[in-house]
Scaffold this active site. Sequence first.
Site, PDB file in Angstrom:
ATOM      1  N   ASP A  11      -3.791   3.628   3.972  1.00  0.00           N
ATOM      2  CA  ASP A  11      -2.913   4.787   4.089  1.00  0.00           C
ATOM      3  C   ASP A  11      -1.443   4.415   4.083  1.00  0.00           C
ATOM      4  O   ASP A  11      -0.601   5.239   3.819  1.00  0.00           O
ATOM      5  CB  ASP A  11      -3.240   5.615   5.337  1.00  0.00           C
ATOM      6  CG  ASP A  11      -2.835   4.925   6.623  1.00  0.00           C
ATOM      7  OD1 ASP A  11      -2.939   3.689   6.677  1.00  0.00           O
ATOM      8  OD2 ASP A  11      -2.422   5.626   7.546  1.00  0.00           O
ATOM      9  N   GLU A  16       5.895   9.802  -1.261  1.00  0.00           N
ATOM     10  CA  GLU A  16       6.303  11.023  -1.927  1.00  0.00           C
ATOM     11  C   GLU A  16       7.654  10.770  -2.558  1.00  0.00           C
ATOM     12  O   GLU A  16       8.438   9.961  -2.070  1.00  0.00           O
ATOM     13  CB  GLU A  16       6.384  12.190  -0.946  1.00  0.00           C
ATOM     14  CG  GLU A  16       5.029  12.633  -0.453  1.00  0.00           C
ATOM     15  CD  GLU A  16       5.070  13.994   0.216  1.00  0.00           C
ATOM     16  OE1 GLU A  16       5.899  14.825  -0.191  1.00  0.00           O
ATOM     17  OE2 GLU A  16       4.266  14.204   1.122  1.00  0.00           O
ATOM     18  N   ASP A  31       3.859   6.559   6.705  1.00  0.00           N
ATOM     19  CA  ASP A  31       2.880   5.788   7.460  1.00  0.00           C
ATOM     20  C   ASP A  31       2.242   6.749   8.442  1.00  0.00           C
ATOM     21  O   ASP A  31       2.911   7.280   9.312  1.00  0.00           O
ATOM     22  CB  ASP A  31       3.539   4.632   8.196  1.00  0.00           C
ATOM     23  CG  ASP A  31       2.517   3.749   8.897  1.00  0.00           C
ATOM     24  OD1 ASP A  31       1.367   4.196   9.107  1.00  0.00           O
ATOM     25  OD2 ASP A  31       2.858   2.618   9.233  1.00  0.00           O
TER      26      ASP A  31
END
Length: 136
Positions: A11, A16, A31
């Site tokens: 992850d 973006e 994060d």
Amino acid sequence: RIYSPSRGNMDRHHYEMFTKFGDEGFLIHLDNARGFGRHSHDETSILAPLSQCCIIKRTTLLHLQLLTLPEYRLSDVMRESLLLDHLAPVLTEPHLLALDRRLWLILKTVGKCIDAHGEDQVVGRAPGSQQVNFNC
């Protein structure tokens, strides 16, 4: 645009692109509080480039080896470093111990490369010297 792998501790690769200002946009890394993953799961797939290419800089290897010594153990160094963080404790004890375990996985991978190809081919040498890239 969002890139979102879904396995293990992947992850931390979410991002973006903020484009409110057109060409003056910028990348935002996200994060989601799992940057160190689950302490009980070692995501070994992230070692693929190391195990496939079998090349590591000498200084990187020396630093990793230093972090295995009792006086510089990675978990202890991280624990001490994070003590003054405003969010302390940042990592739980199982996460800190996982860092040591994962470091040994990296060194074991380098060891397998050295066994297979020899230290001269795996451990980075002086700039300009010839080095073979295995499977890269």
